[in-house]
Design an enzyme around this catalytic site. Structure first.
Site, PDB file in Angstrom:
ATOM      1  N   GLY A   1       0.978  -1.370   0.007  1.00 48.11           N
ATOM      2  CA  GLY A   1       0.004   0.078  -0.043  1.00 48.11           C
ATOM      3  C   GLY A   1       0.831   1.223   0.082  1.00 48.11           C
ATOM      4  N   ASP A   2       0.234   2.237  -0.338  1.00 46.10           N
ATOM      5  CA  ASP A   2       0.758   3.908  -0.301  1.00 46.10           C
ATOM      6  C   ASP A   2       1.833   3.922  -1.322  1.00 46.10           C
ATOM      7  OD1 ASP A   2      -0.823   4.236   1.971  1.00 46.10           O
ATOM      8  OD2 ASP A   2       0.544   3.733   3.418  1.00 46.10           O
TER       9      ASP A   2
ATOM     10  N   THR B   1      -5.367  -6.820   4.590  1.00 51.58           N
ATOM     11  CA  THR B   1      -6.570  -6.435   4.406  1.00 51.58           C
ATOM     12  C   THR B   1      -7.740  -7.425   4.167  1.00 51.58           C
ATOM     13  OG1 THR B   1      -7.811  -4.464   4.196  1.00 51.58           O
ATOM     14  CG2 THR B   1      -6.738  -5.393   2.204  1.00 51.58           C
TER      15      THR B   1
ATOM     16  N   ARG C   1     -23.201 -12.925   4.938  1.00 47.53           N
ATOM     17  CA  ARG C   1     -24.893 -12.588   4.411  1.00 47.53           C
ATOM     18  C   ARG C   1     -25.502 -11.674   5.378  1.00 47.53           C
ATOM     19  NH1 ARG C   1     -24.820 -18.547   2.483  1.00 47.53           N
ATOM     20  NH2 ARG C   1     -23.800 -18.651   4.689  1.00 47.53           N
TER      21      ARG C   1
ATOM     22  N   SER D   1       7.907   8.402 -11.302  1.00 54.05           N
ATOM     23  CA  SER D   1       7.597   9.718 -10.756  1.00 54.05           C
ATOM     24  C   SER D   1       8.595   9.949  -9.981  1.00 54.05           C
ATOM     25  CB  SER D   1       6.338   9.150  -9.790  1.00 54.05           C
ATOM     26  OG  SER D   1       5.884  10.216  -8.893  1.00 54.05           O
TER      27      SER D   1
ATOM     28  N   GLY E   1      -5.976   5.728   1.692  1.00 53.08           N
ATOM     29  CA  GLY E   1      -5.662   7.179   1.803  1.00 53.08           C
ATOM     30  C   GLY E   1      -4.826   7.435   0.627  1.00 53.08           C
ATOM     31  N   HIS E   2      -5.529   8.128  -0.265  1.00 51.41           N
ATOM     32  CA  HIS E   2      -5.050   8.332  -1.543  1.00 51.41           C
ATOM     33  C   HIS E   2      -4.611   9.928  -1.718  1.00 51.41           C
ATOM     34  CE1 HIS E   2      -6.158   4.334  -3.370  1.00 51.41           C
ATOM     35  NE2 HIS E   2      -5.768   4.350  -2.317  1.00 51.41           N
TER      36      HIS E   2
ATOM     37  N   LYS F   1      -0.752   5.294  -5.654  1.00 52.62           N
ATOM     38  CA  LYS F   1      -1.598   5.131  -6.716  1.00 52.62           C
ATOM     39  C   LYS F   1      -2.593   6.241  -6.766  1.00 52.62           C
ATOM     40  CE  LYS F   1      -3.013   2.066  -3.584  1.00 52.62           C
ATOM     41  NZ  LYS F   1      -1.992   2.010  -2.810  1.00 52.62           N
TER      42      LYS F   1
ATOM     43  N   LYS G   1       8.209   7.739  -6.411  1.00 45.91           N
ATOM     44  CA  LYS G   1       9.363   8.174  -5.417  1.00 45.91           C
ATOM     45  C   LYS G   1      10.747   8.038  -5.644  1.00 45.91           C
ATOM     46  CE  LYS G   1       7.100   9.168  -1.335  1.00 45.91           C
ATOM     47  NZ  LYS G   1       6.500   9.074  -0.026  1.00 45.91           N
TER      48      LYS G   1
ATOM     49  N   GLN H   1      -5.155  -0.393  -0.848  1.00 52.32           N
ATOM     50  CA  GLN H   1      -3.886  -1.286  -0.546  1.00 52.32           C
ATOM     51  C   GLN H   1      -2.890  -1.816  -1.435  1.00 52.32           C
ATOM     52  OE1 GLN H   1      -7.614  -2.080   0.358  1.00 52.32           O
ATOM     53  NE2 GLN H   1      -7.093  -0.162   1.729  1.00 52.32           N
TER      54      GLN H   1
ATOM     55  N   ARG I   1       0.329   7.350  11.222  1.00 53.17           N
ATOM     56  CA  ARG I   1       1.200   6.403  11.852  1.00 53.17           C
ATOM     57  C   ARG I   1       2.721   6.320  11.101  1.00 53.17           C
ATOM     58  NH1 ARG I   1      -1.402   0.738  12.103  1.00 53.17           N
ATOM     59  NH2 ARG I   1      -2.671   1.659  10.092  1.00 53.17           N
TER      60      ARG I   1
HETATM   61  P1  GDP Z   1      -1.621   5.676  -2.243  1.00 55.30           P
HETATM   62  O1  GDP Z   1      -2.302   5.270  -1.054  1.00 55.30           O
HETATM   63  O2  GDP Z   1      -0.763   4.658  -2.971  1.00 55.30           O
HETATM   64  O3  GDP Z   1      -2.091   6.645  -3.168  1.00 55.30           O
HETATM   65  O4  GDP Z   1      -0.264   6.496  -1.642  1.00 55.30           O
HETATM   66  P2  GDP Z   1      -0.266   7.602  -0.326  1.00 55.30           P
HETATM   67  O5  GDP Z   1      -1.103   8.906  -0.908  1.00 55.30           O
HETATM   68  O6  GDP Z   1      -0.752   7.070   0.867  1.00 55.30           O
HETATM   69  O7  GDP Z   1       1.234   7.913  -0.335  1.00 55.30           O
HETATM   70  C1  GDP Z   1       2.023   8.523  -1.202  1.00 55.30           C
HETATM   71  C2  GDP Z   1       2.638   9.572  -0.725  1.00 55.30           C
HETATM   72  O8  GDP Z   1       3.772   9.906  -1.618  1.00 55.30           O
HETATM   73  C3  GDP Z   1       1.796  10.777  -0.833  1.00 55.30           C
HETATM   74  O9  GDP Z   1       2.269  11.698   0.298  1.00 55.30           O
HETATM   75  C4  GDP Z   1       2.439  11.442  -2.319  1.00 55.30           C
HETATM   76  O10 GDP Z   1       1.909  12.646  -2.019  1.00 55.30           O
HETATM   77  C5  GDP Z   1       3.656  11.179  -2.392  1.00 55.30           C
HETATM   78  N1  GDP Z   1       4.107  10.733  -3.581  1.00 55.30           N
HETATM   79  C6  GDP Z   1       3.730  10.194  -4.632  1.00 55.30           C
HETATM   80  N2  GDP Z   1       4.639  10.081  -5.791  1.00 55.30           N
HETATM   81  C7  GDP Z   1       5.651  10.567  -5.336  1.00 55.30           C
HETATM   82  C8  GDP Z   1       7.162  10.767  -5.812  1.00 55.30           C
HETATM   83  O11 GDP Z   1       7.358  10.460  -6.943  1.00 55.30           O
HETATM   84  N3  GDP Z   1       7.920  11.593  -4.939  1.00 55.30           N
HETATM   85  C9  GDP Z   1       7.622  11.851  -3.735  1.00 55.30           C
HETATM   86  N4  GDP Z   1       8.721  12.636  -3.355  1.00 55.30           N
HETATM   87  N5  GDP Z   1       6.259  11.760  -3.225  1.00 55.30           N
HETATM   88  C10 GDP Z   1       5.558  11.296  -3.946  1.00 55.30           C
HETATM   89  P1  IMO Z   2      -4.028   2.480   0.570  1.00 55.15           P
HETATM   90  O1  IMO Z   2      -4.963   2.619  -0.537  1.00 55.15           O
HETATM   91  C1  IMO Z   2      -1.144   1.164   3.634  1.00 55.15           C
HETATM   92  C2  IMO Z   2      -2.838  -2.026   6.219  1.00 55.15           C
HETATM   93  C3  IMO Z   2      -3.229  -1.369   7.856  1.00 55.15           C
HETATM   94  C4  IMO Z   2      -3.088  -3.001   8.442  1.00 55.15           C
HETATM   95  C5  IMO Z   2      -3.840  -3.791   7.453  1.00 55.15           C
HETATM   96  C6  IMO Z   2      -5.324  -4.271   7.770  1.00 55.15           C
HETATM   97  O2  IMO Z   2      -3.706   3.940   1.094  1.00 55.15           O
HETATM   98  O3  IMO Z   2      -2.579   2.112  -0.186  1.00 55.15           O
HETATM   99  P2  IMO Z   2      -7.449  -2.830   7.771  1.00 55.15           P
HETATM  100  O4  IMO Z   2      -7.775  -1.223   8.185  1.00 55.15           O
HETATM  101  O5  IMO Z   2      -7.816  -3.179   6.254  1.00 55.15           O
HETATM  102  O6  IMO Z   2      -8.094  -3.487   8.728  1.00 55.15           O
HETATM  103  O7  IMO Z   2      -5.834  -2.710   7.933  1.00 55.15           O
HETATM  104  O8  IMO Z   2      -3.589  -3.128   6.279  1.00 55.15           O
HETATM  105  N1  IMO Z   2      -3.550  -0.803   5.342  1.00 55.15           N
HETATM  106  C7  IMO Z   2      -2.746  -0.108   4.550  1.00 55.15           C
HETATM  107  N2  IMO Z   2      -1.564   0.228   4.536  1.00 55.15           N
HETATM  108  N3  IMO Z   2      -2.159   1.680   2.717  1.00 55.15           N
HETATM  109  C8  IMO Z   2      -3.388   1.279   2.660  1.00 55.15           C
HETATM  110  O9  IMO Z   2      -4.341   1.907   1.763  1.00 55.15           O
HETATM  111  C9  IMO Z   2      -3.843   0.530   3.737  1.00 55.15           C
HETATM  112  N4  IMO Z   2      -5.034   0.008   4.167  1.00 55.15           N
HETATM  113  C10 IMO Z   2      -4.870  -1.014   4.961  1.00 55.15           C
HETATM  114  O10 IMO Z   2      -2.198  -0.654   8.136  1.00 55.15           O
HETATM  115  O11 IMO Z   2      -1.670  -3.426   8.395  1.00 55.15           O
HETATM  116 MG    MG Z   3      -2.201   5.587   1.260  1.00 55.35          MG
END
Ligand code: GDP
Ligand code: IMO
Ligand code: MG
Length: 420
Positions: free
Chosen positions: A11-12, A236, A142, A409, A39-40, A15, A328, A221, A300
Site C-alpha cells: 500500500g501507499d 486487509t 450474508r 515519478s 488514503g490516496h 496510486k 518516489k 491497499q 502512523r
Molecule cells: P496511495 O495510498 O498509494 O495513493 O499513496 P499515499 O498517498 O498514501 O502515499 C504516497 C505519498 O507519496 C503521498 O504523500 C504522495 O503525495 C507522495 N508521492 C507520490 N509520488 C511521489 C513521488 O514520486 N515522489 C515523492 N517525493 N512523493 C510522492
Molecule cells: P492505501 O490504499 C497502507 C494496512 C493496515 C493494516 C492492514 C489491515 O492508502 O494504499 P485494515 O484497516 O484493512 O483492517 O488494515 O492493512 N492497510 C494499509 N496500509 N495503505 C493502505 O491503503 C492500507 N489499508 C490498510 O495498516 O496493517
Molecule cells: Mg495510502
C-alpha cells in the site's frame, strides 16, 4: 476496455497521484475494493487532498467516478470527503456514482474492529480501525446492509437487527464503547448519501463499456495486503489484486486490458506483519524523513526498507502486470548506494519465492548493491535526461521482475512524472 492501476507492495505506493495523472484519458474511474482504510494523496491546484473512498478521478471534468460493489463504504467519511471535494468547486451530484450493491460500514463495525484488535494484543494486525474487517465479514456472512437498502422502508429495521447482532459480539469481547455520537453522524450521513447518484453498478459500467468508453479501475491497499495472497493474517480483508476488479465491478475478465502496477523505488509498510527488507537503522530513518513516510489515513510512521524484488516479481505474477510505475525515485536522490533484495534465505535455504509461512519464519534477505545517482531528479522531465545510475537500477528491476517500468515519478506533483 478496463485498465487497472493497483499497488504492488504493502500500500501507499502513490496510486492516488498516478490515477490522477492518467484520469484525463478515461471516461470512468472506479474503485473496486477496500474502503476508508485507503488514503490516496493528490495535489490539486498545489493543495494536498487525501481521498479515502472517492475515486482519484474526481477532480477531472472529462470523467465520472464510480464507487462499485466491491467497496465497503462508510457514509460518514464519504460525506466529509464530498465536502472537501465540493470546496474545489466539484459537483459530486454530477460526477460521482455509487453502486447499490456497495456494502455499508456502520458504527458498530468500527467498534468491533477495535475490540478484535484489542483481543489480539501483541498479535494485532495494526488495522486502520475503520471497520473494514467486520464489514467484509458481514458481507461474506450474508448479514450486510447495502447502499440500495437505504431506499427501502425496512432500512431502520435492518440496521437495528445488525446493530443488535454486533452488540452481542461486543459483549463477548467485553468491549464497551459509547457510539451515540457516531450513530448521530451516521444517520446524518445516510440522509446525505441518499441524495447522491445510486445506480446499478454492473449495468452502469458494462453499458459504458458497450458504448466504447474507457474505464480505469483504481486499486486500494497493495498486493502484499491481499486477503488470499498477502502476508496473511497481516492483510486487509479484500482482494486487492487484478482478479478483484472483475468481482468488484461486475466486469468479465475479457474486458481487462492493461494492468498498471505501482511500486515505490524502495519499500514501506504500515501496521504489523512481515517485511523482509525493513531497515531498523539510520538508513530506514532517512527514507522515512526524506520520503515523508507517515500514513495518509492514520498518520502512523511507515516502516521503511529497500525494494524487495522477490515480492515484486510475485506481485507482478499475481496481477499480470503489463506496465510498472516506479514512484518516489526522487527520495533516493541522496543515497550513495542502493540495495535491492534478490533472494531470501530461510533456515539456510535460498529461495526466490514467497514462502507460505512468511509471517512465521525468519527471512534473511540477500541484496545486490547499486550506485546511487546523487543528483536532484525532481526537475527531470524526459527519459533522455535520466541519470545513468537510475537507468541501470531500473533496467535491473525490469529484467528481474519481467515487466517494464514505463513511468518514473519524481515528486508528489501532478507534472512530476517521466514517461520511459
Ligand atoms: P496511495 O495510498 O498509494 O495513493 O499513496 P499515499 O498517498 O498514501 O502515499 C504516497 C505519498 O507519496 C503521498 O504523500 C504522495 O503525495 C507522495 N508521492 C507520490 N509520488 C511521489 C513521488 O514520486 N515522489 C515523492 N517525493 N512523493 C510522492
Ligand atoms: P492505501 O490504499 C497502507 C494496512 C493496515 C493494516 C492492514 C489491515 O492508502 O494504499 P485494515 O484497516 O484493512 O483492517 O488494515 O492493512 N492497510 C494499509 N496500509 N495503505 C493502505 O491503503 C492500507 N489499508 C490498510 O495498516 O496493517
Ligand atoms: Mg495510502
Amino acid at each position: 476496455m478496463v485498465d487497472v492501476i493497483l499497488g504492488l507492495q504493502w500500500g501507499d505506493e502513490g496510486k492516488g497521484k498516478i490515477v490522477d495523472f492518467f484520469a484525463p484519458h478515461y471516461d470512468v474511474i472506479a474503485r473496486f475494493q477496500g474502503g476508508p482504510n485507503a488514503g490516496h494523496t493528490l495535489y490539486v491546484d498545489g493543495k494536498k487532498v487525501v481521498l479515502h473512498q472517492i475515486p482519484s478521478g474526481i477532480f477531472h471534468q472529462n470523467c465520472v467516478n464510480l464507487i462499485a460493489n466491491g467497496v465497503v463504504l462508510d457514509p460518514v467519511t464519504l460525506k466529509r470527503e464530498c465536502e472537501t471535494v465540493a470546496s474545489f468547486g466539484i459537483d459530486v451530484k454530477k460526477n460521482l456514482f455509487i453502486s447499490e450493491k456497495t456494502n455499508l460500514i456502520i458504527p458498530t463495525h468500527r467498534a468491533l474492529d477495535k475490540a478484535s484488535e484489542l483481543q489480539k494484543g501483541e498479535g494485532k494486525i495494526g488495522s486502520t480501525l475503520k471497520g473494514i474487517g467486520p464489514a467484509y465479514m458481514d458481507k461474506t456472512g450474508r448479514n450486510a446492509i447495502r447502499v440500495g437498502d437505504l431506499l427501502s422502508k425496512n432500512f431502520t429495521t435492518q440496521y437495528i437487527k445488525l446493530r443488535l447482532k454486533h452488540q452481542k459480539l461486543l459483549d463477548n469481547f467485553h468491549f464497551i464503547e459509547d457510539i451515540t455520537a457516531w450513530e448521530e453522524e451516521f444517520f446524518e450521513a445516510i440522509d446525505f448519501l441518499k441524495t447522491l447518484n445510486i445506480v446499478n453498478g454492473e449495468y452502469f459500467i458494462n453499458n459504458k463499456l458497450n458504448e466504447g468508453k474507457k474505464v480505469l479501475a483504481e486499486g486500494a491497499q497493495g498486493t502484499m495486503l491481499d486477503i488470499d495472497f498477502g502476508t496473511f493474517p497481516y492483510v486487509t480483508s479484500s482482494n486487492t489484486i487484478s482478479a478483484g476488479v472483475c468481482t468488484g465491478l461486475g466486469v468479465s475478465p475479457q474486458k481487462i486490458n492493461d494492468v498498471i502496477g505501482v511500486t515505490k523505488a524502495y519499500c514501506t509498510r504500515v501496521g504489523s506483519g512481515p517485511f523482509p527488507t525493513e531497515l531498523h537503522d539510520s538508513v530506514g530513518d532517512e527514507l522515512r524523513k526524506i520520503g515523508n513516510e507517515f500514513g495518509a489515513t492514520t498518520g502512523r510512521p511507515r516502516r521503511c526498507g529497500w525494494i524487495d524484488l522477490v515480492a515484486l516479481k510475485y506481485t507482478c505474477m499475481l496481477n499480470g502486470v503489463t506496465k510498472v510505475v516506479m514512484t518516489k525515485a526522487d527520495v533516493l536522490d541522496t543515497f550513495e548506494n542502493l540495495q535491492v533484495c534478490t533472494s531470501y534465505t530461510i533456515e539456510g535455504k535460498t529461495t526466490q519465492e514467497i514462502p507460505y509461512q512468511i509471517s512465521k519464519v525468519a527471512i534473511d534477505p540477500t541484496y545486490q548493491t547499486f550506485k546511487g545517482w546523487n543528483c536532484d531528479s525532481t526537475k527531470i522531465n524526459s527519459a533522455t535526461n535520466l541519470p545513468a545510475n537510475m537507468v541501470t537500477y531500473i533496467k535491473f528491476i525490469n529484467e528481474f521482475i519481467g515487466a517494464p517500468v514505463k513511468y518514473v515519478s519524481n515528486g508528489p506533483g501532478r507534472e512530476q512524472i517521466i514517461v520511459i
